[in-house]
Write a protein that holds these residues in place. Structure first.
Motif, PDB file in Angstrom:
ATOM      1  N   VAL A  52     -13.525 -13.749  50.085  1.00  0.00           N
ATOM      2  CA  VAL A  52     -12.442 -14.089  49.164  1.00  0.00           C
ATOM      3  C   VAL A  52     -12.755 -13.625  47.748  1.00  0.00           C
ATOM      4  O   VAL A  52     -11.874 -13.151  47.020  1.00  0.00           O
ATOM      5  CB  VAL A  52     -12.174 -15.611  49.197  1.00  0.00           C
ATOM      6  N   VAL A  53     -14.034 -13.747  47.334  1.00  0.00           N
ATOM      7  CA  VAL A  53     -14.424 -13.291  45.994  1.00  0.00           C
ATOM      8  C   VAL A  53     -14.173 -11.794  45.850  1.00  0.00           C
ATOM      9  O   VAL A  53     -13.575 -11.330  44.873  1.00  0.00           O
ATOM     10  CB  VAL A  53     -15.905 -13.615  45.726  1.00  0.00           C
ATOM     11  N   VAL A  54     -14.624 -11.029  46.825  1.00  0.00           N
ATOM     12  CA  VAL A  54     -14.452  -9.577  46.758  1.00  0.00           C
ATOM     13  C   VAL A  54     -12.974  -9.210  46.842  1.00  0.00           C
ATOM     14  O   VAL A  54     -12.503  -8.311  46.131  1.00  0.00           O
ATOM     15  CB  VAL A  54     -15.251  -8.892  47.883  1.00  0.00           C
ATOM     16  N   LEU A  55     -12.241  -9.910  47.667  1.00  0.00           N
ATOM     17  CA  LEU A  55     -10.809  -9.649  47.804  1.00  0.00           C
ATOM     18  C   LEU A  55     -10.095  -9.833  46.467  1.00  0.00           C
ATOM     19  O   LEU A  55      -9.279  -8.991  46.057  1.00  0.00           O
ATOM     20  CB  LEU A  55     -10.211 -10.577  48.863  1.00  0.00           C
ATOM     21  N   GLY A  56     -10.405 -10.923  45.754  1.00  0.00           N
ATOM     22  CA  GLY A  56      -9.785 -11.159  44.459  1.00  0.00           C
ATOM     23  C   GLY A  56     -10.175 -10.110  43.436  1.00  0.00           C
ATOM     24  O   GLY A  56      -9.335  -9.627  42.671  1.00  0.00           O
ATOM     25  N   TYR A  57     -11.460  -9.758  43.424  1.00  0.00           N
ATOM     26  CA  TYR A  57     -11.928  -8.750  42.467  1.00  0.00           C
ATOM     27  C   TYR A  57     -11.279  -7.398  42.752  1.00  0.00           C
ATOM     28  O   TYR A  57     -10.848  -6.696  41.830  1.00  0.00           O
ATOM     29  CB  TYR A  57     -13.448  -8.637  42.521  1.00  0.00           C
ATOM     30  N   GLN A  58     -11.219  -7.027  44.029  1.00  0.00           N
ATOM     31  CA  GLN A  58     -10.608  -5.746  44.386  1.00  0.00           C
ATOM     32  C   GLN A  58      -9.124  -5.727  44.023  1.00  0.00           C
ATOM     33  O   GLN A  58      -8.618  -4.724  43.507  1.00  0.00           O
ATOM     34  CB  GLN A  58     -10.779  -5.476  45.883  1.00  0.00           C
ATOM     35  N   LEU A  59      -8.422  -6.821  44.314  1.00  0.00           N
ATOM     36  CA  LEU A  59      -6.998  -6.860  44.001  1.00  0.00           C
ATOM     37  C   LEU A  59      -6.772  -6.714  42.500  1.00  0.00           C
ATOM     38  O   LEU A  59      -5.895  -5.966  42.058  1.00  0.00           O
ATOM     39  CB  LEU A  59      -6.381  -8.164  44.522  1.00  0.00           C
ATOM     40  N   TYR A  60      -7.551  -7.424  41.703  1.00  0.00           N
ATOM     41  CA  TYR A  60      -7.422  -7.343  40.247  1.00  0.00           C
ATOM     42  C   TYR A  60      -7.749  -5.932  39.765  1.00  0.00           C
ATOM     43  O   TYR A  60      -7.045  -5.359  38.918  1.00  0.00           O
ATOM     44  CB  TYR A  60      -8.350  -8.371  39.599  1.00  0.00           C
ATOM     45  N   ASP A  61      -8.817  -5.345  40.322  1.00  0.00           N
ATOM     46  CA  ASP A  61      -9.216  -4.001  39.906  1.00  0.00           C
ATOM     47  C   ASP A  61      -8.189  -2.950  40.348  1.00  0.00           C
ATOM     48  O   ASP A  61      -7.880  -2.024  39.584  1.00  0.00           O
ATOM     49  CB  ASP A  61     -10.588  -3.671  40.497  1.00  0.00           C
ATOM     50  N   VAL A  62      -7.655  -3.087  41.561  1.00  0.00           N
ATOM     51  CA  VAL A  62      -6.627  -2.159  42.040  1.00  0.00           C
ATOM     52  C   VAL A  62      -5.381  -2.262  41.167  1.00  0.00           C
ATOM     53  O   VAL A  62      -4.768  -1.244  40.797  1.00  0.00           O
ATOM     54  CB  VAL A  62      -6.296  -2.440  43.520  1.00  0.00           C
TER      55      VAL A  62
END
Length: 443
Positions: A52-62
């Motif tokens: 979930v942490v990586v998913l949130g970071y990736q979504l924000y970065d994308v």
């Protein structure tokens, strides 16, 4: 059922005895099924918290890099991510509670963990091949939310079936340790792995979830309560909600967490703090800092859980639960105002420690005040409240950040959590008057 309450008594423990006579048991770990249960809990939380942490970071970065969004617009996407994960919970929670009460709970847990394994695998492949997009990330987040809605009630309802009632407070604390160790280790490990190879955290989550599913399926069969096997499903759904609604004690426990964390949650905005607010030597703390921040509440909670597993709270449990929720709100305010990375980490530790005390007391009270016949449905309703507080809290944080900025959203939310605590102390006197963990439903 009459007036929403059980008219007959129910056993809190299973009909199959543990490996040792109950009188000789001093720890839940002496029970083989509890060890399997604990491993399933630990590995699943390690996997999903990091994912979930990586998913949130990736979504924000994308959103920032591929879609050219500004900070506030990208923060709003984090809020939408919380909403996307919450919607399956909102729609399917009544069904998941019914499934946990009508079918073998360990089988339900294992099968839905396999679904989560497939989600992690798809995220790993999409990251590896550079095929990430906002629609894909939102779709897989929704699938993850769907699996969680069935795992929660089934897994939460297993412990009272395999652990004798006198050991339940210790079992709750030890179970919470698994959750908190996973919550602490998962994000930290995911942050390090993501910096090395973006697909690595998802690959690890795939393996861990597969192990967790194996552990859950290894628990002996848990037949559903006899009275649930032939009852009408729609009537059973209504009974679960009616039971909680008419039991003011349970209603107060469930809604306290719902509204306090709904307002006071800050975790959804941690990517904003990591990328654009907190710095070390003039550089943003980035994914390493995000992993550390996400781990700190777990560290605080794990330390408290370890203490509670040896010396559980026994007196004035209701008042201590309310105080802990108030401290949770105060620490949230402190985190929101901090601009020093070390101080921010300390505030997150305090947030986790205060939340652990509240979770431990609330979970034990709910388990021991609920008959086995409706435990799955009550666990589902409690899980829905937690999901509301987490996922809708993420949505609230995203919207508030778009209006007030990240700092304003976190500070106002923390103050709101303190206000809710005071209101519940007055509106639900049953909570502050709770003295001990005496079981309400026994054999």
């Amino acid at each position: 059922m009459a007036n929403g309450r059980a008219t007959a008594t129910h056993t809190l423990v299973s009909t199959s005895p543990p490996s040792l006579p109950e009188s000789e048991l001093t720890s839940p770990f002496q029970i083989a099924d509890f060890r399997r249960f604990w491993v399933a809990r630990l590995f699943s939380v390690l996997a999903t918290s990091g994912m979930v942490v990586v998913l949130g970071y990736q979504l924000y970065d994308v959103a920032r890099s591929q879609y050219g969004m500004g900070i506030k617009e990208a923060a709003f996407q984090l809020g939408l991510l919380g909403l996307v994960q919450f919607l399956p919970q909102f729609v399917l929670t009544p069904v998941s509670g019914l499934v946990a009460d009508r079918f073998d709970r360990r089988l339900v847990t294992g099968l839905t963990m396999i679904l989560d394994t497939l989600v992690a695998l798809m995220l790993a492949l999409a990251t590896w091949f550079g095929a990430l997009s906002l629609p894909l990330l939102f779709a897989l987040a929704a699938a993850h939310g769907t699996s969680r809605v069935f795992i929660g009630p089934a897994l939460s309802s297993i412990a009272p079936n395999i652990v004798p009632a006198p050991l339940m407070p210790r079992a709750v604390a030890i179970n919470a340790m698994a959750w908190q160790i996973g919550s602490m280790g998962g994000p930290a490990l995911a942050g390090v792995l993501f910096a090395a190879a973006p697909s690595a955290p998802y690959a690890l989550s795939t393996v861990l979830l597969a192990i967790a599913a194996t552990g859950a399926l290894g628990i002996r069969r848990i037949p559903p309560p006899a009275e649930n096997r032939h009852a009408h499903p729609l009537r059973q759904l209504a009974e679960g909600f009616r039971f909680v609604w008419h039991d003011r004690f349970l209603l107060g426990c469930v809604t306290l967490d719902l509204f306090a964390v709904l307002l006071g949650g800050a975790t959804a905005l941690l990517p904003v703090y990591a990328r654009d607010i907190l710095t070390i030597d003039g550089h943003a703390v980035g994914s390493y800092g995000l992993g550390a921040m996400r781990a700190m509440p777990g560290l605080g909670a794990a330390l408290v859980a370890a203490f509670l597993s040896r010396r559980p709270v026994e007196r004035d449990v209701g008042a201590k639960m309310l105080i802990a929720v108030g401290l949770f709100g105060a620490a949230t305010v402190g985190f929101g105002l901090s601009r020093t990375f070390a101080l921010s980490l300390l505030m997150l530790v305090l947030i986790g420690a205060a939340d652990m005390i509240s979770v431990f007391i609330r979970s034990t009270l709910i388990q021991l005040h609920t008959p086995d016949a409706v435990r799955g449905r009550v666990s589902a309703i409690s899980g829905l409240a937690i999901s509301c507080s987490n996922e809708l809290g993420d949505m609230q944080s995203g919207v508030a950040a778009a209006l007030l900025g990240a700092t304003g959203a976190v500070v106002v939310g923390g103050i709101g959590a303190i206000v809710v605590t005071l209101a519940w102390a007055v509106g639900f006197p049953e909570l502050r008057r709770a003295r001990t963990f005496a079981a309400k439903y026994t054999s």
